[in-house]
Scaffold this motif. Structure first.
Motif, short mmCIF file in Angstrom:
data_model
loop_
_atom_site.label_atom_id
_atom_site.label_comp_id
_atom_site.label_asym_id
_atom_site.label_seq_id
_atom_site.Cartn_x
_atom_site.Cartn_y
_atom_site.Cartn_z
N SER A 352 -5.78 3.57 -6.55
CA SER A 352 -7.01 4.20 -6.06
C SER A 352 -6.62 5.06 -4.87
O SER A 352 -5.75 4.69 -4.08
N TRP A 359 -2.52 6.00 -1.29
CA TRP A 359 -2.68 5.22 -2.51
C TRP A 359 -2.76 3.74 -2.18
O TRP A 359 -1.88 3.20 -1.48
N GLN A 430 -11.54 -1.38 -5.96
CA GLN A 430 -11.30 -0.02 -6.43
C GLN A 430 -12.36 0.96 -5.92
O GLN A 430 -12.06 2.13 -5.72
N ASP A 431 -13.57 0.48 -5.67
CA ASP A 431 -14.61 1.38 -5.18
C ASP A 431 -14.78 1.32 -3.67
O ASP A 431 -15.78 1.80 -3.13
#
Length: 486
Positions: A352, A359, A430-431
């Motif tokens: 992500s 990253w 991930q969000d």
């Protein structure tokens, strides 16, 4: 002193007769030099040549697997696994070796003190490790331990799990016979026998050595088996339960042996043999999967058994780097390149990205997963440090470039990791959602080690790492946690 390795072959005896008149364990095995007669592989480790031999010896419905290493033309290590398809009706002598030295003494630790006495004829039982010393000979004996095979590559200690060693005097010295109790079907009895061709395998007179080796008797929560290092299965693993162990790719046991490799020959030989074993378990993809299932990984991300755990893999890859430093070898560099290639592809496909191009790399992966997992701070930090070190060792600038991107992600999000009480979040999704509580001091140690490396390598420190360390240390001090790195 030349050590003569011999596995004795006996004619089959009817079970009823054996149970009635034979007081010694039923013996199985092969002819002399069945293992070391054929060299399958040869490589260099530092200034020594390592020869690796393997054989599989059918024993009726059972099989004896043997793997052996000859190190520097003198020292030898044997690892064995006696595997049953059906239950055995009595104890068995599965492997024997003859030692041409009549002055042997035997040493063992009873949990409180060490015992050291001349060897005598009889059974050495109720211990997991014995250490032998002679005029020109020393040895480590990890006695057979009986395990039941469980699903997902796991194993469970049997109720009657501890084997023994029988010592018999011969014309030229002593014969040691490794024995197992009765075993159920689908079980294995694993053992290790390492010999050093002089009396200096372990210098027991050095300060701290007896206390150190009391921790490396192949007992407790970390145990070496024929195919690697096993630790108790967490409650969320499948399978789990009383005395259930899973193969842990991190192989923590090897680390201490590598640290001692420069001063203790037994430790050096063990580390080479154990690393070789783990390299043989590297997947075609280049990683070391955790064969167990995990209920929470399955429920959260659809990640099934045989998943990639970045922390466990980073820990073992770090051992390969240490081995490459201690005794450089093509097999360590090749294994490292394969793993680094896998990790680069994994990072490229599943990272992500932060606003400035940093990253975050997820902690876990499985080819059948339904979603990408979180990134924990401790995993990310350990991977960054490994990639920088691997870049130096392999002269691969792409690894340090990846490390730079991963460090940038931490730098961009620095204050976001800090909880109101000064502790750190454990993970980021991930969000971009942070959650869960960090370990007491593990992440601080990862921050400390990475910061020290950056200072040593670049003569600079990272201000965001300093900030996170300050918050974490203040929280640890306020909560009476003192075990962190200083």
């Amino acid at each position: 002193m030349k050590l003569l390795q011999r596995i004795c072959l006996f004619a089959a005896i009817p079970v009823i007769l054996a149970l009635c008149v034979c007081r010694t364990p039923l013996r199985f095995g092969a002819q002399a030099d069945a293992l070391f007669g054929t060299v399958a592989d040869t490589y260099e480790a530092g200034e020594e040549t390592v020869e690796v031999s393997r054989t599989s010896l059918p024993q009726g419905s059972s099989v004896l697997l043997l793997r052996g290493w000859t190190l520097g033309g003198e020292d030898r290590c044997v690892m064995g696994s006696f595997q049953t398809a059906h239950r055995t009706l009595r104890s068995r002598a599965i492997w024997s070796t003859e030692i041409a030295d009549d002055t042997l003494s035997v040493r063992w630790f009873d949990g409180q003190i060490w015992h050291d006495e001349p060897i005598r004829t009889g059974k050495y039982h109720s211990n997991t490790a014995f250490f032998l010393t002679g005029r020109d000979f020393s040895a480590l004996c990890y006695t057979p331990q009986v395990w039941a095979f469980r699903e997902n590559g796991s194993r469970q200690l049997a109720d009657n799990w501890l084997g023994w060693i029988e010592a018999d005097q011969t014309k030229n010295g002593w014969r040691l016979t490794f024995c197992t109790p009765r075993m159920k079907g689908s079980s294995t009895a694993d053992f290790t026998f390492l010999t050093v061709a002089d009396s200096s395998g372990i210098d027991w007179t050095r300060d701290g050595i007896p206390a150190l080796w009391s921790n490396y008797r192949n007992a407790g929560d970390g145990r070496w088996c024929f195919d690697g290092y096993y630790t108790p299965s967490p409650e969320t693993y499948i399978p789990t339960g009383n005395r259930v162990f899973f193969r842990n790719a991190a192989s923590y046991m090897i680390r201490s042996f590598l640290y001692q490799a420069g001063s203790t020959r037994t430790a050096r030989d063990l580390s080479i043999a154990m690393l070789d074993t783990m390299i043989s378990e590297q997947s075609d993809d280049g990683c070391w999967p955790t064969l167990s299932g995990s209920t929470w990984l399955e429920s959260e991300y659809g990640i099934g058994a045989g998943f990639f755990d970045t922390r466990f893999n980073t820990e073992f890859a770090g051992l390969l780097l240490l081995a490459e430093y201690r005794f450089p070898s093509d097999i360590y560099r090749d294994s490292l390149r394969r793993y680094c290639g896998f990790f680069k592809d994994f990072a490229e496909n599943y990272h992500s990205e932060t606003g400035l191009g940093g990253w975050f790399i997820p902690d876990y992966w499985h080819e059948g997963m339904s979603s990408v997992s979180h990134t924990s701070l401790n995993h990310q930090l350990a991977e960054i440090l490994f990639l920088y070190r691997a870049s130096d060792a392999l002269a691969d600038d792409s690894l340090s470039a990846l490390a730079d991107r991963m460090l940038l992600a931490v730098d961009e999000t620095g204050e976001d990791w800090v909880l109101p009480d000064g502790n750190l979040h454990y993970q980021v999704s991930q969000d971009g959602e942070y959650g869960n509580t960090d370990y007491p001091y593990l992440t601080y140690d990862d921050l400390f080690k990475l910061q020290k490396y950056l200072s040593d390598r670049f003569s600079r420190t990272d201000p965001v790492l300093d900030l996170l360390m300050q918050h974490k240390r203040a929280w640890m001090d306020a909560n009476g946690i003192t075990a962190y790195m200083k």
